[in-house]
Structure formats: structure tokens, C-alpha cells
Enzyme design. Structure first.
Site, mmCIF file in Angstrom:
data_model
loop_
_atom_site.group_PDB
_atom_site.id
_atom_site.type_symbol
_atom_site.label_atom_id
_atom_site.label_comp_id
_atom_site.label_asym_id
_atom_site.label_seq_id
_atom_site.Cartn_x
_atom_site.Cartn_y
_atom_site.Cartn_z
ATOM 1 N N HIS A 82 53.013 39.373 50.574
ATOM 2 C CA HIS A 82 51.718 39.947 50.189
ATOM 3 C C HIS A 82 50.841 40.031 51.417
ATOM 4 O O HIS A 82 50.684 39.050 52.148
ATOM 5 C CB HIS A 82 51.051 39.064 49.119
ATOM 6 C CG HIS A 82 49.759 39.638 48.614
ATOM 7 N ND1 HIS A 82 49.708 40.531 47.569
ATOM 8 C CD2 HIS A 82 48.489 39.472 49.019
ATOM 9 C CE1 HIS A 82 48.451 40.883 47.345
ATOM 10 N NE2 HIS A 82 47.684 40.247 48.212
ATOM 11 N N ASP A 161 42.788 38.763 36.901
ATOM 12 C CA ASP A 161 42.558 39.218 38.276
ATOM 13 C C ASP A 161 42.055 40.654 38.283
ATOM 14 O O ASP A 161 41.153 40.999 39.042
ATOM 15 C CB ASP A 161 43.831 39.091 39.116
ATOM 16 C CG ASP A 161 43.587 39.606 40.527
ATOM 17 O OD1 ASP A 161 42.678 39.062 41.190
ATOM 18 O OD2 ASP A 161 44.242 40.568 40.957
ATOM 19 N N ARG A 168 34.098 42.009 41.076
ATOM 20 C CA ARG A 168 33.742 41.588 42.439
ATOM 21 C C ARG A 168 33.433 42.796 43.313
ATOM 22 O O ARG A 168 32.549 42.763 44.158
ATOM 23 C CB ARG A 168 34.888 40.770 43.052
ATOM 24 C CG ARG A 168 35.008 39.373 42.458
ATOM 25 C CD ARG A 168 36.323 38.731 42.839
ATOM 26 N NE ARG A 168 36.502 38.623 44.273
ATOM 27 C CZ ARG A 168 37.694 38.664 44.886
ATOM 28 N NH1 ARG A 168 38.804 38.779 44.187
ATOM 29 N NH2 ARG A 168 37.766 38.555 46.185
ATOM 30 N N SER A 183 42.739 35.138 43.686
ATOM 31 C CA SER A 183 43.160 36.492 43.278
ATOM 32 C C SER A 183 44.589 36.759 43.767
ATOM 33 O O SER A 183 45.460 37.183 42.997
ATOM 34 C CB SER A 183 42.177 37.509 43.880
ATOM 35 O OG SER A 183 42.727 38.790 43.928
ATOM 36 N N LYS A 187 48.078 36.335 40.978
ATOM 37 C CA LYS A 187 49.038 37.383 40.603
ATOM 38 C C LYS A 187 50.420 37.135 41.206
ATOM 39 O O LYS A 187 51.436 37.452 40.595
ATOM 40 C CB LYS A 187 48.519 38.793 40.855
ATOM 41 C CG LYS A 187 48.044 39.121 42.228
ATOM 42 C CD LYS A 187 47.501 40.560 42.256
ATOM 43 C CE LYS A 187 46.826 40.834 43.570
ATOM 44 N NZ LYS A 187 45.378 40.589 43.534
HETATM 45 N N1 URA Z 1 43.782 41.052 48.078
HETATM 46 C C1 URA Z 1 43.800 40.572 46.799
HETATM 47 O O1 URA Z 1 44.804 40.688 46.102
HETATM 48 N N2 URA Z 1 42.697 39.976 46.321
HETATM 49 C C2 URA Z 1 41.574 39.840 47.037
HETATM 50 O O2 URA Z 1 40.625 39.281 46.543
HETATM 51 C C3 URA Z 1 41.554 40.355 48.366
HETATM 52 C C4 URA Z 1 42.684 40.954 48.873
#
Ligand code: URA
Length: 432
Positions: A82, A161, A168, A183, A187
Site C-alpha cells: 500500500h 473508512d 475528512r 484508514s 482496510k
Molecule cells: N491513504 C489512505 O488510505 N488513507 C488516508 O487517510 C491517507 C492515504
């Protein structure tokens, strides 16, 4: 329990209990707690922070707010990576085919572009016919047969999320460490992979602007992943300069294909090999050096390209485009940006470059905006290069002949100096 009291508790600098965090997440997802109360709590978190325990509890509540990815029937070890988001970051399109071609299973859910940063799903949709919304059964079959499938985020996975992120985005509470960590990890943990490698970007094109903040974010995420029983590590990588030369959806897919064909730009190749090597290492495929060599061999032999093409075909995409990138439609209009004076390119504002790409149509300002897949920027010079006054430093592409703002931004965000800048390291740290 009342949401009012939870907001007050955090507003006054208190530490939320796990029960309070569960109450707010469950209430929000079920529609019992309204946006305005969650907004107030997010702002209180923004100003007063969260302890590691609170952040972990928030992450687990986000993970448990919906289904876990159904991976029954997928054989073998599953891994994911990620990125925290950057400009020109097409690493998933290279790294995941590399590791899948070596036997690691990749059942990946990716996101769309966000703010000035691009998203893997938008990029893949620039390939004719590519379907990012396949059924769960087909997803699993492709992962088993090809080793790799990349689809859009399922609405049933970590729904908290999705809701929190959208809120947000409009309440100026995105760039906050515990909210970002929960966040990302909420996930990722719902996707339930065995191994996770995080690419935590740092610099002018990233959400975290300093190495210290990026390291803290990486440590927080790794700690949470370990608590959840995952094999996890993070690389901290430079995002003060866009990655590679191409910014924009089909332009980035083309550059990823060039990289998978052995003709990638040095910076992109270096980061992709490091990330792929790190995933293979976590998957117990050898020492770090051996894993790096395995990754390099998969790239050099064309094995990873074949895996990428097989995934494209399995998801309905036109495989011919992968072997002949001239088939990607080009933008109707192009405009060169020239150096206003001679000197070294000393630095760029990468977020500004990302915004210029948005202005050309490569991203969205609102969720309903349509993307111009061919729009974007091809950089001809990068920091460290010497340019002469009038020399082309970048070419802009768009299907609307409106280049003025993007061109102005690019010139304003490029610093040209008599001094050659110091070469920056691309991979700044590893957190295990
Ligand atoms: N990437 C994400 O998945 N969440 C965030 O809050 C910022 C970057």
C-alpha cells in the site's frame, strides 16, 4: 453512551476508551450517528491526537465495520503493498505482477485518485475493456489462475473508512497521523493478507512532508499490523520529485508497461524492485539480497510483463494494448513547457505538478467528474538535469485545449538554479 459525551471527552484532551471508539464507528456506519457529530469528533482528534492504543482500537473498529475479504479457495501465501499516495506513483502496476509471477498470490483492492494523487483503479480503467468490478467468484478464480487480480474497493469491506475518508476530505482532517494510520491499516487488515509492505511516501508530493513524520506513520502502521498478527514492514521513499517521467492515467500505464519490458526510468525501477524484494522477503522466499535478485530476474525475463498481460485479459481488457502501447489513444492536444532560463533544475513542488495534471483533466475535483485518461504530463527533465533557456522541460497533454493554468503552475513550481542540487536518495529508511 452518548456521542455528545465522546466528543466532549476528546475535545477536553481525554483518551477515548475502546468502547467509546466502537460506539462511534458502529453508530456512524449504521446511520445512528450523524455526519456533524463525527465531523466534530474528527476535528477534536485532529487537534488532540490519539494514543497508540486509541489508534489501534480505531483501526480494529474500522476493520470490523464490514466484511473481511473472502479468500477461501485462494491457495498459497497472499501479499499486498500500500502506498500512502504520490504523484506519478505507478508502482503497484509493476510490483504486483513481479511478485505474482514468482508465485505470491495477489488479491488486491485499490483506490481511485485522491486530491493531487493518482489511483491505481483509474489507471487500469484507461486500458480498453478493463473491468475493475468483477464478481467475488471471478476475482478468486483470476487470483488462482493468473496469480494477480486488481479490483476496486468493495463497499462491504471496511465501510467505515469509506465514510470517514469522504468526511475528512471535506472537513480538512485528512493530514492527521492517527486518522491516516487507521484508514490505511483498517482496510488492509480487512483484506486479510498474510504479508503487507507499506510504501510511506515523504516530501512535497506526499501527505507526510517530512521524513520524521513519515517514519512515525510507518512505525504506527507496522505496530498495528503486528498486533493484528501480520508480517509487515514499511519503506520510506522520496516523493519530493514525481516518480518516473509520466503523470496521468494512460501515460502512467504506458510507463509501467515500459518498466515491465525492461525500459523503465531508473527511479521507478529502483523503487519497484525494492518493494517487490521486500514483499518476497516477508513471504520467506530468501534473504533480502536473494529476493531482490528474484525480482530483477522476473522483470528482466519478461515474466512479470506476461503476468500483467494475463491479468488484463482475464479482467476483460485488450491484451494487445499491453504488447503495443501505441494502441492507447493519445490526447488531441499537446503543449510544450520550456525552461524560462538556463541552469540546473534544483527542485520541483511535486504536489503542484499533481495539481497541474488535475487541471489537464487527469483527475477529479468532485466524485462525479469524468477523467480524461490521455491527459497528463511527460517530464523531459528532472531535478539534477541542466537545461538551456527555451529547452522543453515537459509536454502537457489534454483533450481540452486549455493549457494556460497548468503551464503556469509547472513553470512556477520548477526551481532553476546555477547550483547543481545534491542527489537525493530514493529509499530513505525501512521500518520493520
Ligand atoms: N491513504 C489512505 O488510505 N488513507 C488516508 O487517510 C491517507 C492515504
Amino acid at each position: 453512551m452518548r456521542m455528545y459525551d465522546i466528543i466532549k471527552h476528546k475535545r477536553d484532551g481525554g483518551e477515548l476508551t475502546n468502547e467509546e471508539i466502537d460506539f462511534f464507528i458502529n453508530g456512524y456506519v449504521s446511520g445512528k450517528v450523524p455526519d456533524y457529530q463525527v465531523s466534530a469528533l474528527l476535528m477534536a482528534i485532529y487537534f488532540n491526537g490519539m494514543t497508540q492504543r486509541e489508534t489501534t482500537a480505531l483501526t480494529f473498529a474500522i476493520r470490523d465495520s464490514g466484511d473481511k475479504l473472502d479468500t477461501s479457495g485462494i491457495s498459497g501465501i497472499r501479499a499486498d503493498k500500500h502506498s500512502t499516495g504520490g504523484v506519478g506513483d505507478k508502482t503497484s502496476l509493476v510490483v504486483m505482477p513481479i511478485v505474482a509471477s514468482l508465485g505470491v498470490k495477489v488479491a488486491k483492492m485499490s483506490g481511485r485518485g485522491l486530491g493531487h494523487t493518482g489511483g491505481t483503479i483509474d489507471k487500469l480503467e484507461s486500458i480498453e475493456g478493463f473491468n475493475v468490478d468483477v464478481s467475488a467468484e471471478r476475482f478468486k478464480r483470476i487470483v488462482n489462475d493468473v496469480g494477480l487480480s486488481i479490483v476496486g474497493q468493495s463497499t462491504s469491506l471496511a465501510p467505515a473508512d469509506k465514510l470517514l475518508y469522504a468526511l475528512r476530505d471535506v472537513t480538512a482532517t485528512v493530514d492527521n497521523m492517527p486518522l491516516i494510520a487507521s484508514s490505511i491499516m483498517g482496510k488492509k487488515l480487512a483484506a486479510d493478507d498474510d504479508c503487507i509492505v507499506l510504501d510511506v511516501k515523504t516530501g512535497s508530493g506526499a501527505f507526510m512532508k517530512t521524513v520524521e513524520d513519515s517514519r512515525r506513520l510507518a512505525e504506527l502502521c507496522v505496530e498495528i499490523g503486528k498486533k493484528a498478527g501480520k508480517k509487515i514492514s514499511a519503506l520510506i521513499t522520496d516523493m519530493n520529485v514525481p516518480l518516473g517521467n509520466n503523470i496521468g492515467n494512460s501515460l502512467e500505464v504506458i510507463e509501467a508497461i515500459q518498466t515491465l519490458s525492461g525500459n523503465g526510468p531508473d527511479d521507478l525501477v529502483e523503487i519497484c524492485l525494492a518493494l517487490a524484494g521486500e514483499i518476497l522477503f516477508l513471504c520467506d522466499m530468501g534473504s533480502r539480497n536473494e529476493c531482490l535478485s528474484l525480482a530483477k530476474e522476473a522483470l528482466d525475463s519478461g515474466k512479470a510483463l506476461k503476468t500483467f498481460a494475463a491479468m488484463v485479459e482475464a479482467q476483460g481488457g485488450n491484451k494487445n494494448w499491453i504488447y503495443n502501447t501505441d494502441l492507447f489513444p493519445t490526447a488531441k492536444y499537446a503543449m510544450d513547457v520550456c525552461a524560462p532560463k538556463s541552469g540546473y533544475i534544483a527542485g520541483v513542488d511535486t504536489e503542484g505538478y499533481g495539481q497541474a495534471s488535475l487541471l489537464l483533466g487527469a483527475g477529479r475535483n468532485t466524485l462525479s467528474d469524468k477523467i480524461d485518461y490521455a491527459a497528463g504530463i511527460v517530464l523531459k527533465s528532472k531535478p539534477g538535469d541542466y537545461v538551456k533557456a527555451g529547452e522543453v522541460i515537459a509536454t502537457l497533454y489534454s483533450n481540452t485545449n486549455n493549457f494556460v493554468n497548468a503551464k503556469e503552475k509547472l513553470i512556477a513550481y520548477t526551481v532553476i538554479s546555477d547550483q547543481r542540487p545534491l542527489k537525493r536518495a530514493l529509499i530513505l529508511d525501512r521500518v520493520e
